[in-house]
Scaffold this motif. Structure first.
Motif, short mmCIF file in Angstrom:
data_model
loop_
_atom_site.label_atom_id
_atom_site.label_comp_id
_atom_site.label_asym_id
_atom_site.label_seq_id
_atom_site.Cartn_x
_atom_site.Cartn_y
_atom_site.Cartn_z
N HIS B 99 0.84 -1.20 0.00
CA HIS B 99 0.00 0.00 0.00
C HIS B 99 0.87 1.24 0.00
N LEU B 100 1.86 1.23 0.88
CA LEU B 100 2.71 2.41 1.01
C LEU B 100 3.58 2.58 -0.23
N GLN B 101 4.07 1.42 -0.75
CA GLN B 101 4.90 1.45 -1.95
C GLN B 101 4.17 2.07 -3.12
N MET B 102 2.92 1.62 -3.32
CA MET B 102 2.22 2.06 -4.52
C MET B 102 1.81 3.53 -4.45
N ALA B 103 1.67 4.04 -3.24
CA ALA B 103 1.23 5.43 -3.12
C ALA B 103 2.39 6.41 -3.19
N ALA B 104 3.57 5.97 -2.77
CA ALA B 104 4.70 6.90 -2.60
C ALA B 104 5.09 7.59 -3.89
N ARG B 105 5.17 8.90 -3.83
CA ARG B 105 5.71 9.66 -4.95
C ARG B 105 6.10 11.04 -4.48
N LYS B 106 6.98 11.68 -5.26
CA LYS B 106 7.34 13.05 -4.94
C LYS B 106 6.18 13.95 -5.31
N ASN B 107 6.11 15.12 -4.70
CA ASN B 107 5.04 16.03 -5.10
C ASN B 107 5.40 16.74 -6.40
N SER B 108 4.53 17.62 -6.87
CA SER B 108 4.73 18.19 -8.20
C SER B 108 5.99 19.07 -8.28
N ARG B 109 6.52 19.47 -7.13
CA ARG B 109 7.77 20.25 -7.14
C ARG B 109 8.99 19.35 -6.99
N GLY B 110 8.75 18.04 -6.96
CA GLY B 110 9.86 17.09 -6.84
C GLY B 110 10.35 16.91 -5.42
N GLU B 111 9.58 17.38 -4.45
CA GLU B 111 10.00 17.21 -3.07
C GLU B 111 9.37 15.95 -2.46
N ALA B 112 10.11 15.34 -1.53
CA ALA B 112 9.56 14.21 -0.80
C ALA B 112 9.77 14.48 0.68
N ASN B 113 8.85 15.23 1.27
CA ASN B 113 8.98 15.54 2.69
C ASN B 113 8.61 14.36 3.56
N TRP B 114 7.75 13.50 3.01
CA TRP B 114 7.37 12.29 3.75
C TRP B 114 7.96 11.09 3.05
N THR B 115 8.69 10.27 3.81
CA THR B 115 9.25 9.06 3.24
C THR B 115 8.61 7.87 3.94
#
Lengths: 322, 236
Positions: B99-115
């Motif tokens: 579930h977590l794998q399939m949802a994970a992505r960077k936001n539209s600015r390319g940031e990943a504040n949540w890992t």
């Protein structure tokens, strides 16, 4: 991380490919059985591609054989008649062209779902069946012939002679192995997770920001071009293609094999093809009415085995029902 | 402060039944907003109209200055909106990890504040359940997974529909704690819930929907001032 999902799958895959590697040594010279195994392995590739589409993506099609046939036709139409072409180059052509056709077809059929998709894929497959059956240029009902088999050299090195049954068998086995690994890698990637999610609940997958149409289209193109690859191998083995490869009962039989093996398990496609063809072979030798007994047996198997043979193996090996 | 979301005159119908009668409100960037109302008053429909799941017949949804009213749902979500639906929406064929794998992505600015690891830090319970299927979890764990999954898309706007409904008091407390943490990280949040007490303390702005219309909107102080009216509107 292992790409194999459970113990029974692990045992089956190791055993299958180990036996597969050595079996020609025991069948020394018995080309009938070597050819038979090659045929079933080719079929298993075709069934595997269908299994991914139906079992994982949730797209039920009765027109998958269209791509199986197209694979064969693309090769025989493209390759010059009396010249040995390179096998790998034509593998690329066959998969590329069939993938492109699948893209166009997918843009149409994936707008529908369920019973509508079954009907529209069936209709398209029958259309292409009659197109080839009625075409004078492509040999009509008789189809086209492959007079010279391709050569398989890579950078001047040539390990396989496709005229040799055993060599061809190993090519099929290698193809099946690659196909299996390919699907398992996809299944374990985030792409595969999204595919699983949208099969379960498309609306939820959309609300997570995934365009389910794009994902389905990619899965459709991948599965279709692998079906075409299987059709290409078929054409090489038998030296001809004809419209009956595209007939709807080829799709339906493949669907039965996928069901028998365990839908969506991928390795179940191998089991399904071998069990189906094995039963076919033995019952055919026992009675003229093999179809009747075969049908009864399949109904019994599908009813008693939850998740097909793969599910049965999983229970045997003490795995949990998933 | 800039508005992250503006909703103007939403009119939404399900077939013949008219659910939203011109809902309008706006949310400032970084703000935490509550939407309150009795069952069947149009709270969830308001959220679904914002997300395009129940497209409005008329009215508009402006997100970060862009009119997204006619965009398909997935494109809206790609603009960094995350949605935790009522009922959690687990996939029974995926494990917690998947579930977590399939949802994970960077936001539209390319940031990943949540890992992935951060989400598991916030919800340590999920760490023990990584190989379990989504539907083999308790209600509270499912809710945590639904929120974790939403966070992994690194949203700017998080929409929570009944996040604490049907949960044990202790688990509720845990969920509210996490929502507080999300608020502190600067994510704009819309919360639909019935717990006025917590909402009053947590949210800067409150919206009351009655029969598909916004009957009240204001900050926590004006919520206190109108306490009687609001409690009346929420009473069953």
């Amino acid at each position: 991380m292992s790409i194999l999902s459970n113990k029974s799958e692990k045992i089956f895959i190791y055993l299958f490919f180990a036996i597969g590697l050595f079996i020609p040594l025991f069948l020394e010279g018995n080309t009938f059985f070597i050819n038979k195994f090659s045929t079933i392995i080719i079929l298993a590739i075709f069934v595997m591609s269908l299994d991914y589409l139906v079992g994982r993506t949730g797209l039920i099609t009765l027109g998958h054989a269209m791509f199986y046939g197209l694979g064969g036709y693309i090769f025989t139409i493209l390759a010059p008649e009396y010249e040995a072409v390179n096998f790998w180059v034509y593998t690329f052509y066959v998969m590329l062209i069939s993938g492109f056709i699948a893209l166009i077809v997918g843009l149409i059929v994936l707008r529908t779902s369920g019973i509508y998709m079954i009907m529209i894929t069936l209709a398209l497959a029958q259309m292409s069946f009659y197109f080839f059956a009625d075409s004078i240029e492509y040999g009509g009902q008789d189809g086209l012939f492959v007079y010279i088999k391709p050569e398989t050299s890579i950078f001047g090195l040539n390990f396989l002679d496709l005229e040799n049954e055993t060599h061809f068998y190993y090519l099929c086995l290698l193809s099946l192995f690659n196909c299996f690994v390919f699907f398992k890698i996809i299944m374990n990637s985030s792409f595969g997770r999204v595919i699983d999610a949208l099969k379960e609940n498309p609306d939820r997958a959309t609300a997570l920001g995934y365009n389910i149409f794009h994902f389905r289209l990619i899965a459709y193109v991948l599965a279709s071009s692998l079906a075409a690859y299987a059709g290409y191998l078929f054409a090489l083995q038998f030296g001809f293609v004809n419209p009956s490869m595209m007939s709807w009962d080829v799709s339906a039989t493949a669907l039965v094999m996928a069901l028998l093996g365990g839908l969506g398990t991928i390795y179940g496609a191998i089991i399904g093809s071998f069990v189906y063809e094995g039963l076919h072979y033995f019952i055919e030798h026992l009675t003229e009415y093999w179809m009747f007994f075969m049908g009864a047996l399949i109904i019994a198997l599908v009813l008693t085995l939850k998740n097909g043979m793969a599910g049965f193996l999983n229970t045997l090996s003490g795995g949990k029902r998933s | 402060m800039q508005n992250i979301l503006e909703v103007h005159g939403l009119q939404t119908l399900y077939g013949e039944s008219h659910i939203l009668h011109g809902v309008s409100f706006d949310i400032k960037s970084g703000e935490t907003v509550s939407i309150m109302g009795r069952n069947g008053m149009g709270k969830s429909t308001t959220l679904k109209s914002i997300l395009g799941i129940a497209p409005p017949r008329s009215g508009s949804v402006i997100y970060k200055g862009e009119d997204i009213t006619r965009l398909p749902t997935w494109k809206r979500m790609r603009r960094d909106i995350a949605y935790v639906p009522e009922g959690r929406g687990m996939f029974h064929n995926l494990t917690v990890k998947e579930h977590l794998q399939m949802a994970a992505r960077k936001n539209s600015r390319g940031e990943a504040n949540w890992t992935y690891d951060q989400v598991l830090d916030v919800f340590p319970r999920l760490t023990e359940r990584l190989v379990n299927k989504g539907t083999q979890l308790s209600g509270g764990e499912q809710q945590m997974l639904a929120i974790g999954r939403a966070l992994l898309t690194n949203p700017d706007l998080l929409i929570l529909d009944e996040a604490t409904e049907g949960l044990a008091p202790l688990i509720r407390k845990e969920i509210w704690q996490v929502i507080r943490q999300i608020k502190d990280s600067g994510v704009s949040t819309v919360i639909v819930d019935k717990n006025i007490k917590v909402l009053n303390e947590l949210c800067e702005k409150h919206i009351l929907i009655v029969k598909g219309k916004v009957m009240f909107q204001g900050d926590s102080r004006s919520l206190d001032d109108n306490k009687e009216f609001i409690e009346q509107s929420l009473a069953v």
